[in-house]
Scaffold this motif. Structure first.
Motif, PDB file in Angstrom:
ATOM      1  N   GLU A  74       0.831  -1.207   0.000  1.00 19.45           N
ATOM      2  CA  GLU A  74       0.000   0.000   0.000  1.00 19.45           C
ATOM      3  C   GLU A  74       0.866   1.258   0.000  1.00 19.45           C
ATOM      4  OE1 GLU A  74      -3.843   1.630  -0.122  1.00 19.45           O
ATOM      5  OE2 GLU A  74      -3.409  -0.508   0.120  1.00 19.45           O
ATOM      6  N   LEU A  75       1.938   1.237   0.799  1.00 16.69           N
ATOM      7  CA  LEU A  75       2.788   2.421   0.948  1.00 16.69           C
ATOM      8  C   LEU A  75       3.722   2.629  -0.235  1.00 16.69           C
ATOM      9  CD1 LEU A  75       3.824   2.079   4.711  1.00 16.69           C
ATOM     10  CD2 LEU A  75       2.214   3.727   3.750  1.00 16.69           C
ATOM     11  N   TRP A  76       4.351   1.573  -0.701  1.00 16.34           N
ATOM     12  CA  TRP A  76       5.428   1.709  -1.681  1.00 16.34           C
ATOM     13  C   TRP A  76       4.996   1.457  -3.115  1.00 16.34           C
ATOM     14  CZ3 TRP A  76       9.527  -1.359   1.594  1.00 16.34           C
ATOM     15  CH2 TRP A  76       9.959  -0.538   2.635  1.00 16.34           C
ATOM     16  N   PHE A  77       3.888   0.752  -3.295  1.00 22.37           N
ATOM     17  CA  PHE A  77       3.417   0.537  -4.667  1.00 22.37           C
ATOM     18  C   PHE A  77       2.202   1.404  -4.979  1.00 22.37           C
ATOM     19  CE2 PHE A  77       0.991  -1.498  -8.038  1.00 22.37           C
ATOM     20  CZ  PHE A  77       1.972  -1.661  -9.004  1.00 22.37           C
ATOM     21  N   LYS A  78       1.135   1.230  -4.226  1.00 23.71           N
ATOM     22  CA  LYS A  78      -0.092   1.977  -4.530  1.00 23.71           C
ATOM     23  C   LYS A  78       0.088   3.483  -4.364  1.00 23.71           C
ATOM     24  CE  LYS A  78      -3.768  -1.403  -3.801  1.00 23.71           C
ATOM     25  NZ  LYS A  78      -5.015  -1.701  -3.061  1.00 23.71           N
ATOM     26  N   ASP A  79       0.823   3.898  -3.331  1.00 17.82           N
ATOM     27  CA  ASP A  79       0.978   5.331  -3.075  1.00 17.82           C
ATOM     28  C   ASP A  79       2.030   5.988  -3.962  1.00 17.82           C
ATOM     29  OD1 ASP A  79      -0.926   5.073  -1.163  1.00 17.82           O
ATOM     30  OD2 ASP A  79       0.366   5.452   0.559  1.00 17.82           O
ATOM     31  N   ILE A  80       2.928   5.198  -4.550  1.00 20.44           N
ATOM     32  CA  ILE A  80       4.037   5.781  -5.305  1.00 20.44           C
ATOM     33  C   ILE A  80       4.011   5.395  -6.781  1.00 20.44           C
ATOM     34  CG2 ILE A  80       6.562   5.855  -5.539  1.00 20.44           C
ATOM     35  CD1 ILE A  80       6.768   5.430  -2.540  1.00 20.44           C
ATOM     36  N   MET A  81       3.650   4.143  -7.075  1.00 31.96           N
ATOM     37  CA  MET A  81       3.806   3.632  -8.433  1.00 31.96           C
ATOM     38  C   MET A  81       2.501   3.513  -9.212  1.00 31.96           C
ATOM     39  SD  MET A  81       6.762   0.726  -7.935  1.00 31.96           S
ATOM     40  CE  MET A  81       6.756   0.343  -9.687  1.00 31.96           C
ATOM     41  N   THR A  82       1.466   4.176  -8.775  1.00 33.30           N
ATOM     42  CA  THR A  82       0.204   4.116  -9.518  1.00 33.30           C
ATOM     43  C   THR A  82       0.035   5.298 -10.469  1.00 33.30           C
ATOM     44  OG1 THR A  82      -0.890   5.091  -7.595  1.00 33.30           O
ATOM     45  CG2 THR A  82      -1.051   2.704  -7.859  1.00 33.30           C
ATOM     46  N   THR A  83       1.093   6.060 -10.671  1.00 36.30           N
ATOM     47  CA  THR A  83       1.106   7.082 -11.715  1.00 36.30           C
ATOM     48  C   THR A  83       2.352   6.877 -12.569  1.00 36.30           C
ATOM     49  OG1 THR A  83       2.243   8.662 -10.270  1.00 36.30           O
ATOM     50  CG2 THR A  83      -0.167   8.812 -10.392  1.00 36.30           C
ATOM     51  N   VAL A  84       2.201   7.089 -13.850  1.00 34.53           N
ATOM     52  CA  VAL A  84       3.322   6.945 -14.781  1.00 34.53           C
ATOM     53  C   VAL A  84       3.843   8.335 -15.133  1.00 34.53           C
ATOM     54  CG1 VAL A  84       4.007   6.188 -17.089  1.00 34.53           C
ATOM     55  CG2 VAL A  84       2.439   4.789 -15.737  1.00 34.53           C
ATOM     56  N   PRO A  85       5.133   8.585 -14.945  1.00 35.26           N
ATOM     57  CA  PRO A  85       5.684   9.908 -15.274  1.00 35.26           C
ATOM     58  C   PRO A  85       5.395  10.295 -16.723  1.00 35.26           C
ATOM     59  CG  PRO A  85       7.294   8.598 -14.077  1.00 35.26           C
ATOM     60  CD  PRO A  85       6.159   7.679 -14.406  1.00 35.26           C
ATOM     61  N   SER A  86       5.104  11.551 -16.933  1.00 33.99           N
ATOM     62  CA  SER A  86       4.814  12.043 -18.277  1.00 33.99           C
ATOM     63  C   SER A  86       6.088  12.104 -19.117  1.00 33.99           C
ATOM     64  CB  SER A  86       4.195  13.439 -18.197  1.00 33.99           C
ATOM     65  OG  SER A  86       5.137  14.352 -17.650  1.00 33.99           O
ATOM     66  N   ARG A  87       5.906  12.317 -20.408  1.00 36.59           N
ATOM     67  CA  ARG A  87       7.045  12.452 -21.316  1.00 36.59           C
ATOM     68  C   ARG A  87       7.913  13.642 -20.906  1.00 36.59           C
ATOM     69  NH1 ARG A  87       4.160  12.637 -25.561  1.00 36.59           N
ATOM     70  NH2 ARG A  87       4.351  14.801 -26.206  1.00 36.59           N
ATOM     71  N   GLU A  88       7.281  14.712 -20.480  1.00 35.39           N
ATOM     72  CA  GLU A  88       8.014  15.903 -20.050  1.00 35.39           C
ATOM     73  C   GLU A  88       8.820  15.625 -18.778  1.00 35.39           C
ATOM     74  OE1 GLU A  88       4.984  16.726 -22.831  1.00 35.39           O
ATOM     75  OE2 GLU A  88       4.778  15.814 -20.838  1.00 35.39           O
ATOM     76  N   LYS A  89       8.242  14.840 -17.887  1.00 30.54           N
ATOM     77  CA  LYS A  89       8.950  14.475 -16.659  1.00 30.54           C
ATOM     78  C   LYS A  89      10.180  13.627 -16.976  1.00 30.54           C
ATOM     79  CE  LYS A  89       9.036  14.095 -12.063  1.00 30.54           C
ATOM     80  NZ  LYS A  89       9.123  15.246 -11.140  1.00 30.54           N
TER      81      LYS A  89
END
Length: 264
Positions: A59-74
């Motif tokens: 919950e802390l390290w995957f759902k809270d951190i890895m549930t968004t994909v960095p944009s091309r600009e990022k």
């Protein structure tokens, strides 16, 4: 802008495996009995503590951190020099296998057996940013499912936007299913038994960029828990693999160039 990934509760794909009867985890893993004796508690108590921590860390390290994909600009803010030709790359994708215990049901064996790997396995779709950070980890799919089917069913295509570039291996024939305006770059196939000079150069360029996802796969496999998944861990295998992906990102950077920049 960063794109949210599809919800965890998305409908399972047709190839998902039904539950199979198996003994409780604490009855099949000797380590649980040892820990129970060491801490003078029951094996089921050890199991509950372990699974609780796995779910909390997930919950802390995957759902809270890895549930968004960095944009091309990022991605451009930490783009390695090897990606100068692919500045619009959003993600490098690849599938990897995790060996599992042979299911007792013949029907399940048919789904999990990978002819390519010669074993019963689960497959995971990984997405890695140009800076070698794992930015996407799918749920697990039976080993017989094709890479293209996993891309379709996982929901990963929902995060891409017009102008994005996906780098992949030859097995990802997905140009016909990606969103409009999204490009897919894979190594060229042999034409009459040979590649042209331009195709050889393209193959080498893609290989230099794909090394990041291959390194991520290799580091993921260093976790002993992923070397073989017994029946007793199958129901929790999704979160175990995803948690391991999060732990890979907490280690030293896979890209030496990124590591040097961080040190400076």
């Amino acid at each position: 802008m960063e794109e949210s990934l599809p919800a965890e509760g998305s409908p399972p794909m047709e190839e998902s495996l039904p539950a199979e009867g198996s003994p409780p985890m604490e009855e099949s893993l000797p380590a649980f009995s040892f820990l129970a004796q060491l801490f003078q508690c029951s094996s089921s108590c050890v199991t509950n503590v372990l699974l609780t921590f796995i779910h909390v860390l997930h919950e802390l390290w995957f759902k809270d951190i890895m549930t968004t994909v960095p944009s091309r600009e990022k991605n451009l803010t930490s783009l390695p020099s090897s990606f100068q030709m692919y500045r619009n790359c959003r993600m490098i994708i690849d599938c990897t296998d995790v060996e599992i215990a042979t299911p007792s049901s013949m029907d399940l064996q048919k789904h999990t057996y990978s002819k390519y790997r010669g074993m019963h396995s689960f497959k995971i779709l990984l997405g890695v940013a140009p800076n070698a950070v794992i930015t996407y980890c799918s749920k697990l799919y039976p080993g017989s499912v094709s890479d293209k089917a996993i891309v379709t069913k996982s929901g990963i295509l929902e995060v891409f936007r017009s102008g994005d570039l996906i780098l992949a291996d030859k097995g990802f024939l997905i140009r016909d299913i990606v969103p409009e305006g999204v490009s897919v770059n894979i190594p060229p196939f042999l034409n009459h038994g040979r590649l042209t000079k331009s195709e050889v150069k393209l193959t080498k360029d893609i290989a230099r960029t794909r090394i990041h996802v291959e390194r991520a796969n290799a580091r993921l496999k260093e976790f002993k828990i992923l070397r073989f998944i017994p029946h007793t861990l199958r129901s929790n295998a999704d979160i175990v693999v995803q948690l391991c992906c999060a732990l890979v990102n907490l280690q030293n950077p896979l890209s030496k160039e990124v590591a040097v920049n961080l040190d400076n």
